[in-house]
Design a protein around this motif. Structure first.
Motif, PDB file in Angstrom:
ATOM      1  N   CYS A   6      -7.824  -1.299   5.297  1.00 50.68           N
ATOM      2  CA  CYS A   6      -7.441  -1.730   3.936  1.00 50.68           C
ATOM      3  C   CYS A   6      -8.665  -2.170   3.151  1.00 50.68           C
ATOM      4  O   CYS A   6      -8.787  -1.897   1.957  1.00 50.68           O
ATOM      5  CB  CYS A   6      -6.485  -2.916   3.999  1.00 50.68           C
ATOM      6  N   ASP A  42     -11.218  -3.227   9.274  1.00 47.64           N
ATOM      7  CA  ASP A  42      -9.978  -3.274   8.482  1.00 47.64           C
ATOM      8  C   ASP A  42      -9.949  -2.089   7.503  1.00 47.64           C
ATOM      9  O   ASP A  42     -10.725  -2.051   6.541  1.00 47.64           O
ATOM     10  CB  ASP A  42      -9.966  -4.622   7.736  1.00 47.64           C
ATOM     11  N   ILE A  48      -3.995   1.699   8.570  1.00 45.77           N
ATOM     12  CA  ILE A  48      -3.673   0.601   7.635  1.00 45.77           C
ATOM     13  C   ILE A  48      -2.781  -0.437   8.325  1.00 45.77           C
ATOM     14  O   ILE A  48      -2.920  -1.643   8.099  1.00 45.77           O
ATOM     15  CB  ILE A  48      -2.996   1.167   6.362  1.00 45.77           C
ATOM     16  N   SER A  70      -4.381  -3.380   9.947  1.00 48.79           N
ATOM     17  CA  SER A  70      -5.137  -4.320   9.111  1.00 48.79           C
ATOM     18  C   SER A  70      -4.639  -5.747   9.309  1.00 48.79           C
ATOM     19  O   SER A  70      -3.428  -5.988   9.321  1.00 48.79           O
ATOM     20  CB  SER A  70      -4.975  -3.936   7.635  1.00 48.79           C
ATOM     21  N   VAL A  85       0.853  -1.199   0.000  1.00 47.88           N
ATOM     22  CA  VAL A  85       0.000   0.000   0.000  1.00 47.88           C
ATOM     23  C   VAL A  85       0.884   1.244   0.000  1.00 47.88           C
ATOM     24  O   VAL A  85       1.867   1.319   0.748  1.00 47.88           O
ATOM     25  CB  VAL A  85      -0.915   0.030   1.250  1.00 47.88           C
ATOM     26  N   PRO A 115      -0.277  -5.376   5.583  1.00 50.46           N
ATOM     27  CA  PRO A 115       0.296  -4.854   4.344  1.00 50.46           C
ATOM     28  C   PRO A 115       1.696  -4.266   4.551  1.00 50.46           C
ATOM     29  O   PRO A 115       2.030  -3.846   5.669  1.00 50.46           O
ATOM     30  CB  PRO A 115      -0.677  -3.755   3.948  1.00 50.46           C
TER      31      PRO A 115
END
Ligand code: AMP
Ligand code: GLY
Length: 415
Positions: A303, A301, A19, A22, A3, A26
């Protein structure tokens, strides 16, 4: 999953932080980021408006999802460029971003779709604008029609102030091309209502209140925002339902009808006036500093939300904590006017969550690197408790060149 977050302020720090929670774990990049973000993401030195540079990076690195923070990047068409290259990106197209970048576009839209806002008239001629203002009551609300980094609104108390502002906006060099919207003056508490929007679908976030003026008692010049909190006691469920249906949803519908559907964050800067809730401004992105108090409350989440909205899919139902968050901005002395950078900061004793707004690492040390520098964000069951914790953190931060407001959340606590 890789990301990329575009931007480098407190808002982007809060986005990166959300993020990073998440379950997809990521790998996060941020361009350009800052010293705090660098603890949670890999910072890449690309300017947020360098669309080609960001696109080249995303393609080379194999970025799966890009999330855009600042309006400047949206208004130069980063979303259009990424989509044309087949990349997944969260944020509005250049055309949809006009809801923020053109005050006149927003006013015409609200008038056409019956979205409650102040009455207005627009002008390109200085003489006509001045003649109009001189026939109306003061204060006069003068808004430059374009992005002006938070400096495009002047509340003139008399004809002299109005004339000076109109001169700047319509014939001076200060702003660029000249068009001005002159609005009716409204009164009442302001609040920020943000939502994720994908076409007709509007997924609301908890309300927050910003503090735009530099000094205590809402005095001094307008800033980007000096603090924020959630849990606003002066907005009831009926107000929220009204604002959701008649403002946010109607605006999403209007933008689809106008051929420029929203696909990112819609930020309603709203005011609860004696005549009901009205729009003061729209932004096409997360608010700063509101995001720093709102996103920590997201239990879903992040994301999934960003990726779903970017693709036009329904996200999983959003879950928000009932906790209260409250944040105090620490800014460089002199801000929003001129200020110096490079002062050493020690926040090792702060205890609470610190979002970095304008920091850098110099010779291995954390230093100030912007107008707004840090924001302490505390979480508790009540506004009063959160305030105590947020200020305890402020007092534990050591730096010779910072100031802050000591009355954040006064609207909630003084009444
Ligand atoms: P804006 O950038 O449009 O949010 O305007 C900056 C600030 O100016 C707002 O947060 C309000 O405090 C004030 N303001 C803007 N429009 C009005 C209005 N029509 N009446 C009273 N105050 C306003
Ligand atoms: N906090 C105001 C803004 O983000 O525009």
């Amino acid at each position: 999953m890789k990301v990329l977050v575009v931007g480098g302020g407190g808002r982007e720090h809060a986005i990166v932080d959300a993020i990073s929670r998440s379950p997809r774990c990521p790998q996060i990049f941020c361009a350009p980021g800052n010293a705090g973000i660098a603890e949670q993401a890999t910072c890449v030195a690309i300017k947020d408006t360098d669309v080609q540079g960001l696109l080249d990076f995303a393609l080379t690195e194999g970025i799966d999802l890009t999330v855009v923070g600042p309006e400047a990047a949206l208004s130069v068409g980063i979303v259009d460029a990424f989509r044309a290259a087949g990349l997944r990106i969260f944020g509005h197209t250049k055309s949809a971003t006009r809801i923020e970048s053109s005050k006149e576009f927003a006013k015409i839209l609200m008038e056409k779709y019956d979205i409650p806002t102040a009455g207005y008239k627009s002008f390109t001629s200085y003489a006509e604008a001045l003649a109009y203002v001189s026939l109306r009551p003061f204060p006069a609300v003068l808004k430059y029609d374009g992005l002006a980094a938070g400096k495009g609104v002047v509340i003139a108390q008399n004809l002299e102030e109005a004339a000076a502002a109109l001169k700047d906006m319509l014939i001076g060099e200060a702003f660029g091309k000249g068009k001005v919207v002159i609005e009716d003056y409204l009164e009442g508490p302001e609040f920020s209502f943000m939502a994720f929007v994908d076409g007709y679908n509007v997924y609301p976030m908890p309300l927050a209140q910003d503090h735009k003026r530099a000094f205590d008692g809402d005095k001094g010049p307008n800033t980007g925002g000096m603090g924020a909190y959630t849990g606003l006691p002066f907005i009831n469920d009926e107000d929220v339902a009204f604002a959701y249906e008649k403002i946010l949803k109607r605006t999403a519908y209007a933008m689809v009808s106008e051929g420029c559907p929203l696909s990112g964050v819609l930020y309603g800067g709203l005011m609860k006036t004696p005549q009901g809730i009205k729009v003061i401004e729209f932004n096409a992105r997360f608010g700063d500093p509101e995001t720093e108090v709102v996103l920590p409350l997201l239990d879903s989440d992040a994301c999934d939300i960003f990726a779903s909205v970017a693709c036009g899919n329904d996200p999983q139902p959003l879950v928000w904590s009932d906790d209260i968050t409250m944040g105090v901005v620490m800014a460089s002395k002199g801000y929003p006017g001129s200020y110096s950078k490079g002062f050493e900061i020690d926040c090792s004793e702060a205890g609470e969550r610190i979002f970095h707004m304008g920091t850098a690492i110099k010779d291995g040390k954390l230093v100030t690197n912007g107008g707004r520098v840090l924001m302490t964000v505390a979480r508790a069951a009540t506004v009063a408790e959160a305030k105590e914790k947020a200020y305890a953190a402020v007092h534990a931060i050591k730096c010779d060149n910072l100031f802050y407001r000591s009355d954040i959340a006064h609207w909630a606590l003084d009444k």
